[in-house]
Design a protein around this motif. Structure first.
Motif, PDB file in Angstrom:
ATOM      1  N   ARG A 146       0.832  -1.208   0.000  1.00 35.52           N
ATOM      2  CA  ARG A 146       0.000   0.000   0.000  1.00 35.52           C
ATOM      3  C   ARG A 146       0.870   1.263   0.000  1.00 35.52           C
ATOM      4  N   SER A 152      -3.944  -0.601  -4.663  1.00 32.64           N
ATOM      5  CA  SER A 152      -5.271  -0.347  -4.093  1.00 32.64           C
ATOM      6  C   SER A 152      -5.626  -1.503  -3.149  1.00 32.64           C
ATOM      7  N   TYR A 153      -6.673  -1.297  -2.359  1.00 28.48           N
ATOM      8  CA  TYR A 153      -7.096  -2.361  -1.436  1.00 28.48           C
ATOM      9  C   TYR A 153      -7.462  -3.632  -2.224  1.00 28.48           C
ATOM     10  N   GLU A 168      -8.256  -4.175   4.906  1.00 30.22           N
ATOM     11  CA  GLU A 168      -8.456  -3.006   5.780  1.00 30.22           C
ATOM     12  C   GLU A 168      -7.978  -3.331   7.185  1.00 30.22           C
TER      13      GLU A 168
ATOM     14  N   ASP B  15      -5.761   6.322   3.211  1.00 30.61           N
ATOM     15  CA  ASP B  15      -5.542   5.809   1.855  1.00 30.61           C
ATOM     16  C   ASP B  15      -6.565   6.335   0.847  1.00 30.61           C
ATOM     17  N   ALA B  17      -9.613   5.865   0.636  1.00 29.69           N
ATOM     18  CA  ALA B  17     -10.449   4.770   0.123  1.00 29.69           C
ATOM     19  C   ALA B  17     -11.825   4.766   0.788  1.00 29.69           C
TER      20      ALA B  17
END
Lengths: 202, 153
Positions: A146, A152-153, A168, B15, B17
């Motif tokens: 990350r 990206s996740y 997460e 992040d 997100a």
């Protein structure tokens, strides 16, 4: 769905096109070496590079079986993550058993020459390196992917073969642990948090 | 929003997100909660700390070295398994065992010297013991590898 250039190169490599594979290596080798270096923790750049070479040799061997649904970068980093985890596991087993050849972690670690040494002289960087190296494998992979590789996740979830919510959670725990371990966050070293900082957008 | 949930979302917020709705909820929570505000600031600062961890420059010629290795027979990442160190003295041990069987045991059978008794026991016991321990350690490694999860969570 149109294939990316990387996918085309890897598919050609799978059919034995070494030129295509060379182009692919040229594009991704720096990222893979840096990933191995950060993931393995206490090793010199040469050891990380050796492992990265093994990753690409595995990639060449596995190229005929590559399914173009997966992004090439994700696929490569999955190979790299597995290689790093296996390497650390071997070192750990040797340490537990009390045996070890020339490839023990301590032996390949910390060569005091050249750029490695200058990087280590950077005290802050060294403490971050130690803290990242002390994270469990999943958390370490997640934070390195990350923070240093801008995954990206969803991409991290693909690499680690897990769900986005698990990613997460991994990142949350990794950051919490890093905060607890880095000297910069020790009580007394932490500057007073102002209202302005709290409102600071990321 | 509870602090526990907010703090988990703060990590996601770093992040970029978070969804718009959650972003709004977290921002509202941060405005009221000093503890979560501290966590948020520290998480932001952690990102800057992580930036200080640089990697040394990579040597040139990586691709060339790799391409020259493509024809090599595939070699494992590590040179030899750990138990190779245990089995390395095996020929010596086997030789000693053969010596014990061929020379010492007949001497014993013939009512040989008293010195041969402890010597014979030592050699025979040593070789059998080493083999047993090598096998035991082999299974220990297998068990350890089973116990160690692939992702250490």
């Amino acid at each position: 769905m149109p294939r990316s250039e990387d996918q085309e190169l890897l598919l050609r490599a799978g059919k034995g096109d070494r030129g295509a594979f060379g182009l692919l290596v040229e594009r991704h080798h720096e990222a893979v070496v840096r990933f191995c270096y950060r993931f393995l923790g206490r090793v010199g750049c040469d050891a990380a590079e050796d492992l990265a070479q093994d990753v690409f040799l595995s990639a060449f061997k596995a190229a005929p079986y590559y399914q173009p649904q997966a992004a090439v970068r994700t696929w490569l980093f999955r190979l790299a993550t597995n290689a790093c985890l296996n390497q650390r596991r071997k070192w750990r087993v040797r340490r537990v058993i009390g045996l070890g050849g020339s490839e023990r972690m301590e032996d390949v670690a910390m060569d005091d020459s050249g750029a490695d040494a200058s990087a280590l002289r950077n005290e802050k960087g060294a403490s971050v390196r130690a803290a990242v190296g002390g994270l469990p494998g999943g958390q370490r992979a997640a934070i390195v992917l990350r923070h240093y590789h801008d995954f990206s996740y969803t991409e991290i979830a693909d690499v680690l073969d897990t769900s986005v919510s698990a990613v997460e959670s991994l990142l949350f725990r990794a950051r919490r642990k890093l905060r607890s371990q880095l000297p910069a966050f020790e009580i007394g070293n932490s500057p007073q948090v102002s209202a302005d900082l709290r409102a600071e957008p990321f | 929003m509870r602090c526990r949930k907010a703090q988990k979302l703060i990590a996601v917020r770093v992040d970029r997100a978070l969804s718009e709705t959650l972003e709004e909820q977290v921002t509202r929570h941060l405005a009221d909660c000093r503890a979560c505000g501290d966590v948020s600031a520290q998480t932001g600062r952690l990102g800057r700390e992580l930036d200080t961890y640089s990697t040394p420059p990579i040597r040139g010629g990586f691709t060339e070295r790799l391409m020259s290795r493509l024809d090599e027979p595939r070699v494992a990442v590590t040179v030899s398994p750990w138990w190779a160190a245990v089995l390395r003295p095996a020929p010596v041990v086997l030789g000693a065992a053969a010596f014990a069987c061929g020379v010492v045991v007949p001497l014993l059978g013939n009512g040989g010297s008293q010195i041969a008794v402890p010597l014979g026991r030592e050699v025979a016991g040593g070789s059998a013991g080493q083999l047993a321990s090598a096998l035991a350690e082999d299974s220990v490694e297998a068990r350890l590898l089973e116990l160690l999860p692939s992702v250490e969570e």
